[in-house]
Design an enzyme around this catalytic site. Sequence first.
Site, short mmCIF file in Angstrom:
data_model
loop_
_atom_site.label_atom_id
_atom_site.label_comp_id
_atom_site.label_asym_id
_atom_site.label_seq_id
_atom_site.Cartn_x
_atom_site.Cartn_y
_atom_site.Cartn_z
N CYS A 74 -105.46 95.28 -30.88
CA CYS A 74 -105.44 93.82 -30.78
C CYS A 74 -106.57 93.29 -31.67
CB CYS A 74 -105.65 93.39 -29.33
SG CYS A 74 -105.93 91.63 -29.09
N CYS A 209 -103.91 85.19 -31.33
CA CYS A 209 -103.53 86.59 -31.49
C CYS A 209 -104.00 87.03 -32.87
CB CYS A 209 -102.02 86.76 -31.35
SG CYS A 209 -101.45 88.44 -31.71
#
Length: 279
Positions: A74, A209
Site C-alpha cells: 500500500c 490510495c
Amino acid sequence: MMFHFIKMTGAGNDFIMLDNLDLSLSESLTGELIAALCDRHFGIGGDGLIAAESDGGKLRMRYYNSDGGEAEMCGNGARCFARFVGSLLGNEESPFSFETRAGTIHARFEDNGRVTVGLTAPENMKLNVLPASDAVPAPVHFINTGVPHAVAYLDRVSDVDVVRMGAFLRWHEMFAPAGTNANFAEILSPRHLKIRTYERGVEDETLACGTGMTAAALVHAALTGCDSPVSLDVAGGDTLDVGFEREGSSFRRVTLTGPAQVVFQGEVDLDRFRENRKA
C-alpha cells in the site's frame, strides 16, 4: 495479552500500526482479528493494519486490508510504515529500505515533514481495456503499481458514484480472479489530477490510495506524454506528488511523496477485546 498500537494516517488513508519485529504477535494476527480491530464502530478503526517484522535481518512491511486479507503493499501505508519504523529504530533522517510482497521499497524523509517512497516498477500497463459504457462513461485502463488498478478519466469526479462504479470494475470479469482497485480521475491541468478511489479489500471509497494515485499519474503520463512529477488532489484534502522516469514506453524510479502522521496511540487487551466481541 496486551499489545501497543499506533494509529497513523497518510492523506486520510488510515492504518493500525503494530511492532512485530520479534514476531511475537504473528500467531495472534488472524484475518478475523484484523477485521475486528479495523472495525470503525467496535474496534480501533482503519482502512488496514500494518505490522513491522524483521525477516532474516531485513525489515518487512506486512499489510492487511480492513477485511483481514493480506495484500501485496500500500503506497500510503508504505509512507506511514517508514515513519513508524524510523521512530522504532531511532532513524528519522537517513534513507532506508524494507521488503513487501510487491518487492523492495526505498524511503526517505523530506524537510517539510513529508515522506517519499520509491515504489517497485509498474507492470502490465494496458490502455483501453474497456470501452466507455453506461456503467463507466469513459475508457478504462489498467496497470499494476504493486497492486492492480483500473483507471478512468472523467469530467467531474466530485459527481461520481464511486461505490457503484468502483464495485462494477472491482468485480468485472476482465480483472478476474484477483479483482482490481478502481480509480476515477479528473484532469485539472497537464500535470495535476483530482482523484477518488474504490479499494479492493475495503470494498468502499477511501480518502486516499497511494498505489491508486501512482496508477492514475502513470497512465495519464502514458496517454498524454506529460513530464514528471504529477500532483494529485485526494478526497482527504491533501495533494501528493508522483515522480517517475521514462524508459521507452515504460516507467522506472517511480516515487510517491506525501504526509504520514500519527493520530493517536493506545493499548489493546486481546483477551478482553475478543470477549467483548462475543458478548
